[in-house]
Design an enzyme around this catalytic site. Structure first.
Site, PDB file in Angstrom:
ATOM      1  N   HIS A  45      -3.214   0.956   6.633  1.00 37.86           N
ATOM      2  CA  HIS A  45      -3.558   1.841   8.336  1.00 37.86           C
ATOM      3  C   HIS A  45      -3.459   1.472   9.740  1.00 37.86           C
ATOM      4  O   HIS A  45      -4.762   1.443   9.712  1.00 37.86           O
ATOM      5  CB  HIS A  45      -4.666   2.777   7.406  1.00 37.86           C
ATOM      6  CG  HIS A  45      -4.389   3.112   6.203  1.00 37.86           C
ATOM      7  ND1 HIS A  45      -5.745   3.924   5.703  1.00 37.86           N
ATOM      8  CD2 HIS A  45      -3.328   3.184   5.760  1.00 37.86           C
ATOM      9  CE1 HIS A  45      -4.813   4.730   4.433  1.00 37.86           C
ATOM     10  NE2 HIS A  45      -3.415   3.713   4.690  1.00 37.86           N
TER      11      HIS A  45
HETATM   12  C1  FAD Z   1       0.372  -0.343  -0.054  1.00 42.93           C
HETATM   13  C2  FAD Z   1      -0.014   0.464  -0.298  1.00 42.93           C
HETATM   14  C3  FAD Z   1      -1.045   1.416   0.162  1.00 42.93           C
HETATM   15  C4  FAD Z   1      -0.442   2.355   1.084  1.00 42.93           C
HETATM   16  N1  FAD Z   1      -1.028   4.057   0.920  1.00 42.93           N
HETATM   17  C5  FAD Z   1      -0.757   4.940   1.398  1.00 42.93           C
HETATM   18  C6  FAD Z   1      -1.171   6.415   0.717  1.00 42.93           C
HETATM   19  O1  FAD Z   1      -1.696   6.687   0.031  1.00 42.93           O
HETATM   20  N2  FAD Z   1      -0.743   7.051   2.063  1.00 42.93           N
HETATM   21  C7  FAD Z   1      -0.488   7.133   3.379  1.00 42.93           C
HETATM   22  O2  FAD Z   1      -0.264   7.528   4.087  1.00 42.93           O
HETATM   23  N3  FAD Z   1       0.324   6.033   3.758  1.00 42.93           N
HETATM   24  C8  FAD Z   1       0.216   4.159   2.559  1.00 42.93           C
HETATM   25  N4  FAD Z   1       0.354   3.458   3.008  1.00 42.93           N
HETATM   26  C9  FAD Z   1       0.814   3.131   4.289  1.00 42.93           C
HETATM   27  C10 FAD Z   1       2.556   3.851   4.467  1.00 42.93           C
HETATM   28  O3  FAD Z   1       3.075   2.604   3.848  1.00 42.93           O
HETATM   29  C11 FAD Z   1       3.263   2.451   5.769  1.00 42.93           C
HETATM   30  O4  FAD Z   1       2.171   4.246   6.906  1.00 42.93           O
HETATM   31  C12 FAD Z   1       4.259   3.799   6.106  1.00 42.93           C
HETATM   32  O5  FAD Z   1       5.111   3.084   5.253  1.00 42.93           O
HETATM   33  C13 FAD Z   1       4.662   3.456   7.319  1.00 42.93           C
HETATM   34  O6  FAD Z   1       6.311   3.046   8.004  1.00 42.93           O
HETATM   35  P1  FAD Z   1       7.099   2.777   9.285  1.00 42.93           P
HETATM   36  O7  FAD Z   1       8.204   2.584   8.589  1.00 42.93           O
HETATM   37  O8  FAD Z   1       6.406   3.058  10.131  1.00 42.93           O
HETATM   38  O9  FAD Z   1       6.328   1.015   8.570  1.00 42.93           O
HETATM   39  P2  FAD Z   1       6.944  -0.305   7.817  1.00 42.93           P
HETATM   40  O10 FAD Z   1       7.536   0.751   6.311  1.00 42.93           O
HETATM   41  O11 FAD Z   1       6.455  -1.274   7.794  1.00 42.93           O
HETATM   42  O12 FAD Z   1       8.493  -0.247   8.171  1.00 42.93           O
HETATM   43  C14 FAD Z   1       9.111  -0.746   8.818  1.00 42.93           C
HETATM   44  C15 FAD Z   1      10.181  -1.781   8.335  1.00 42.93           C
HETATM   45  O13 FAD Z   1      10.645  -2.167   9.468  1.00 42.93           O
HETATM   46  C16 FAD Z   1      11.202  -4.118   9.483  1.00 42.93           C
HETATM   47  N5  FAD Z   1      10.997  -4.655   9.711  1.00 42.93           N
HETATM   48  C17 FAD Z   1       9.969  -5.220  10.842  1.00 42.93           C
HETATM   49  N6  FAD Z   1      10.015  -5.845  11.438  1.00 42.93           N
HETATM   50  C18 FAD Z   1      12.144  -5.722  11.611  1.00 42.93           C
HETATM   51  C19 FAD Z   1      12.415  -6.855  12.522  1.00 42.93           C
HETATM   52  N7  FAD Z   1      12.184  -7.334  14.042  1.00 42.93           N
HETATM   53  N8  FAD Z   1      14.047  -6.734  12.561  1.00 42.93           N
HETATM   54  C20 FAD Z   1      14.030  -6.005  12.014  1.00 42.93           C
HETATM   55  N9  FAD Z   1      13.235  -5.275  10.878  1.00 42.93           N
HETATM   56  C21 FAD Z   1      12.488  -5.391  10.736  1.00 42.93           C
HETATM   57  C22 FAD Z   1       9.918  -4.092   8.065  1.00 42.93           C
HETATM   58  O14 FAD Z   1      10.895  -5.080   7.284  1.00 42.93           O
HETATM   59  C23 FAD Z   1      10.563  -2.722   6.761  1.00 42.93           C
HETATM   60  O15 FAD Z   1      10.815  -2.413   6.132  1.00 42.93           O
HETATM   61  C24 FAD Z   1       0.555   2.081   2.257  1.00 42.93           C
HETATM   62  C25 FAD Z   1       0.709   1.053   2.173  1.00 42.93           C
HETATM   63  C26 FAD Z   1       0.608   0.108   1.390  1.00 42.93           C
HETATM   64  C27 FAD Z   1       0.735  -1.194   1.990  1.00 42.93           C
END
Ligand code: FAD
Ligand code: SF4
Lengths: 571, 249
Positions: free
Chosen positions: A501
């Site tokens: 987080h």
């Molecule tokens: C084990 C675990 C449990 C969790 N449990 C919860 C929960 O219960 N409740 C909750 O609210 N949140 C939880 N979270 C947090 C939640 O997973 C994240 O808040 C959410 O997935 C974030 O989404 P996002 O799309 O912002 O980022 P991400 O899901 O991190 O996606 C970003 C993507 O961008 C890609 N990327 C990065 N840099 C580049 C680049 N330079 N070029 C191309 N692609 C790139 C990455 O590969 C990734 O696929 C948890 C996280 C983990 C790890």
């Protein structure tokens, strides 16, 4: 040398929750979208052998390979920042769906207080309540304004829940009913009711019942299989971008998804983004993807990294507190917790689901009086049953040996007789906590790593002590025979898992001087660039972040569609 | 208790039936139909039963990929002290932990393949985590040698020849950094030994440890079940016959 591709309407960097939502919303509106994701393609079939604790939970099968990219960390500016060489405190998502594939699915709204934290804190307690270097600020959006987007995310994901008695007002109930209650959840409920608190079931993205969402996506119910967080769901029950928004985008025929595409720069000219530069990691080829609009959805660290490496926006300067990119990095204060050992009760703790649990908000936000407390905000307190897998779960009383005969006896005895109450403590930003580029260490392409400067403060120490004490009281009421609870928070330590987080760095607000994006997550300094994710949070609330990330992504998508028609600043 | 017997004899059929019923929505639905089709054959008959009917099969997994014979004996003895045999059941040795650690060190984990191992290397604060240049497999080799030296120095015998109390004494001195070693951290080596031992006790048997799921059985851990929907609300503690990933094949 660089291969230049035909221009598209929108290019998205990173295809997790943020990228997936933007892609589905924009393609539904007829825009052509290219999605660039540095990791691999993913599908539910991959999880046939997923009940493997070692591979997924301890060897991080689904997470980013740190040998290619990581961050560096120091507690303060006087220290030398060193790389996070192995996983610990948090985990980076990677591949299609990002961390949304292996999250727990605990899906909370922030409180109305969170969005107006500065003005409401001053209003109730006066300016003196906020330490001078604590840089909290209002979000530039109110709870009532963000509420419809929460509703949208929750209906898309099929969130299972019941109303939070102390939460913000809802325009509609959760689309599916709450998860089942385990005996330990019932004990927590009874104990907190006895203490005159307000328990409710954790809102869950593990479906309590089969559900078809407004996009026509149908998913099966959660099987309480106990391999949830850090694992992909072999039933497609857990809401994850791969089984919800991405297929919707694909179905439009307007989504050009390219995996193995590592974006390294936002290209820009005359104050406008012109596209992105990426490397095909399978061939090493450098490719330019021109676009009318660019959306960064690559998680907190990579959003900041791309902006700084591309020289977009004003970098934050901690000595003056000016500039915005990298500002207000915050985290989560989860260690103020307690564990109870029960001498003659046994629980089926091996079973569970990622978002199965009970929770109270009586000590979250400003739901309680802080007049005589040395901290602001708070956090939820929860008892969860996520499936106690055997390598990582060997609870033993704190005064007992950690190996040998007695350890074995204790761990075997207590494994099914231990319950914990955890806190999701809010995290406030400080002038000295920020992200910038590391001067020494580089990623696999030679680009500087992000450097994190962060530590716990008195605010965090006091908050953690408070939540630990409350957790202990609840366990007492639940009848635990022995209780261990956190006594001192200690310094922030990057080696032990706390939560993924991470927040801030490209924060939203109403004022271009103190924020990087407006409340559509549109860059103040580059109107055709949108930066989506928890990077937009000016502080982190006392909840898991993703409901708020999802809501902001829906809001941003609406803004991007508007912008594609009329241009100009949206706020 | 009748319920438990049911679980054992009919667990597979029961969970498969349930699974199909609960997922029928998705099977007929849009998003995940193809997936479930491929998951449903889970738990079909495999050759395990046939094997069990015959003679004891030689465990071909039990040979060394990385350690020398002597190193292996030391690892096995040390792991056994961390997780000893007792009235609850087998210890690390009988569970195959020595082979587990050997195989792990031979593979990507031993090579720190997915860790950031880029120089420069500086000594850091403990909050910053491991900053060494040595890989786990190198730490293991050095640590085992140091343990051997220390045993000779303190008790005039090799580690494997020491009494259990003496072995515990050596291990505690490593765990508490009372040993003067320079190339590695003594407690860092001990922590690696401890964590890999627990992994070997409790990971899926496919990795070479937790032989016959005996590690799981000691703690009533059911391993890899398809679902717990039926028992999740139950007050009663359930003892369920464990299953491993082998049962998926
Ligand atoms: C084990 C675990 C449990 C969790 N449990 C919860 C929960 O219960 N409740 C909750 O609210 N949140 C939880 N979270 C947090 C939640 O997973 C994240 O808040 C959410 O997935 C974030 O989404 P996002 O799309 O912002 O980022 P991400 O899901 O991190 O996606 C970003 C993507 O961008 C890609 N990327 C990065 N840099 C580049 C680049 N330079 N070029 C191309 N692609 C790139 C990455 O590969 C990734 O696929 C948890 C996280 C983990 C790890
Ligand atoms: S606990 Fe439920 S949602 Fe989580 S992986 Fe298992 S079946 Fe899927």
């Amino acid at each position: 040398m660089v291969k230049k591709l035909p221009k598209t309407d929108v290019v998205i960097v990173g295809v997790g929750w943020g990228g997936g939502i933007i892609a589905s919303e924009l393609t539904k509106q007829g825009l052509n979208v290219v999605g660039l994701e540095k990791g691999q393609e993913r599908q539910t079939e991959d999880y046939y052998m997923v009940h493997d604790e070692l591979r997924y939970a301890l060897r991080y099968e689904l997470m980013q390979d740190l040998s290619k990219d990581t961050i560096t960390f120091r507690g303060n500016e006087k220290m030398r920042a060193l790389p996070m060489r192995q996983y610990g405190s948090f985990l980076f998502g990677d591949g299609l769906g990002g961390a949304g594939v292996h999250w727990n699915g605990q899906t909370f709204r922030f409180l109305p207080y969170d969005f107006n934290i500065r003005s409401q804190t001053i209003e109730r307690y006066g300016k003196g309540k906020i330490p001078t270097d604590m840089t909290i600020q209002d979000w530039g959006i109110t709870y009532d304004e963000i509420e419809p987007y929460y509703d949208k995310f929750e209906k898309m994901a099929g969130i299972s829940g019941e109303e939070n008695p102390l939460g913000g007002k809802r325009s509609d109930k959760y689309p599916t009913g709450p998860m089942k209650h385990t005996p330990s959840m019932k004990m927590f409920k009874k104990a907190t009711e006895n203490l005159k608190y307000h328990p409710y079931t954790i809102p869950s993205a593990n479906l309590s019942e089969p559900y078809t969402n407004p996009d026509g996506i149908a998913r099966a119910a959660c099987q309480y299989c106990a391999f949830c967080e850090r694992f992909g769901c072999e039933y497609g029950a857990k809401a994850d971008p791969v089984v919800t928004v991405i297929p919707v985008a694909k179905k439009t025929g307007k989504f050009d998804l390219r995996t193995h595409s590592w974006v390294r720069r936002v290209l820009h000219k005359g104050g406008r983004a012109t596209g992105v530069l990426y490397t095909d990691v399978t061939t090493g080829e450098e490719i330019e993807q021109p676009a009318d609009m660019v959306v960064l959805t690559s998680y907190v660290f990579n959003n900041v990294k791309l902006l700084l490496n591309s020289k977009v926006g004003r970098p934050y300067d901690s000595s003056t507190g000016t500039g915005v990119i990298g500002k207000n990095y915050a985290y989560q204060v989860v260690k103020g917790a307690a564990t109870g050992y029960f001498d003659d009760k046994k629980f089926n703790t091996f079973a569970g689901a990622g978002a199965l649990g009970m929770v109270i908000d009586d000590f979250n936000g400003d739901n309680f009086d802080h007049t005589n407390l040395n901290f602001i905000h708070g956090g939820y307190l929860a008892l969860t049953q996520t499936g106690a897998r055997p390598i990582a779960n060997n609870p033993i009383p704190s005064d007992s040996p950690t190996w040998g005969k007695e350890f074995k006896q204790n761990s075997l005895k207590y494994i099914n007789q231990t319950l914990s109450i955890g806190a999701m403590g809010a995290s406030m930003p400080y002038k000295q906590h920020y992200l910038d580029l590391d001067p020494v260490y580089k990623d696999t392409f030679g680009d500087p790593l992000i450097r994190m400067t962060y530590d716990f403060r008195d605010q965090d120490r006091e908050l953690a002590k408070f939540t630990a004490k409350k957790s202990k009281e609840i366990l007492q009421e639940m009848g635990a025979d022995k209780i261990d609870s956190m006594e001192e928070l200690g310094p922030y330590n990057i080696t032990t898992y706390q939560s993924t987080h991470n927040t801030g760095g490209v924060i939203m607000g109403a004022d271009p001087d103190t924020s990087a994006v407006n409340n559509y997550l549109q860059m103040w300094d580059m109107e055709n660039l949108f930066v989506v994710g928890a990077s937009a949070f000016p502080h982190n609330g006392g909840y898991n972040p993703t409901d708020t990330v999802g809501a902001l992504a829906y809001r941003a998508a609406e803004g991007i569609v508007k912008y594609s028609k009329n241009g100009g600043m949206l706020a | 208790m009748t319920e438990d017997k049911n679980e054992k004899s009919g667990a597979e059929n029961l969970s498969r039936r349930k699974f199909i019923r609960n997922s029928s929505y998705a099977v007929g639905g849009l998003a995940v139909g193809g997936v479930l089709g491929s998951v449903i054959p889970w738990g079909t008959e495999n050759d395990d039963q046939k094997q069990q009917a015959g003679k004891q099969i030689k465990n071909y997994n039990h040979a060394l990929m990385f350690f020398s014979q002597a190193e292996f004996q030391t690892v096995q003895a040390a792991a056994e002290r961390i997780f000893p045999e007792d009235e609850n059941g087998p210890g690390a040795k009988e569970l195959g932990v020595g082979f587990y650690i050997d195989h792990q060190m031979a593979g990507s984990y031993g090579f720190n393949a997915r860790d950031y191992m880029v120089p420069p290397f500086f000594h850091g604060e403990k909050e910053q985590g491991y900053q060494g240049r040595l890989k786990r497999r190198e730490i293991f080799k050095i640590g085992l040698r140091e343990m051997q030296n220390y045993s000779h120095q303190k008790f005039k015998k090799g580690f494997t020849e020491l009494s259990e109390e003496q072995q515990d004494n050596v291990l505690s001195d490593f765990a508490e950094d009372k040993v003067n070693v320079t190339t590695i951290s003594a407690s860092g080596f001990f922590d690696l030994l401890r964590s890999t031992t627990l992994e070997g006790v409790y990971s899926d048997p496919l990795y070479g440890g937790n032989i016959d799921m005996e590690g799981w059985k000691m703690r009533n851990y059911p391993g890899d079940q398809m679902n717990y929907t039926d028992i999740i609300e139950d007050d009663k503690f359930h003892e369920i016959e464990p299953r491993s990933l082998r049962d998926h094949m």
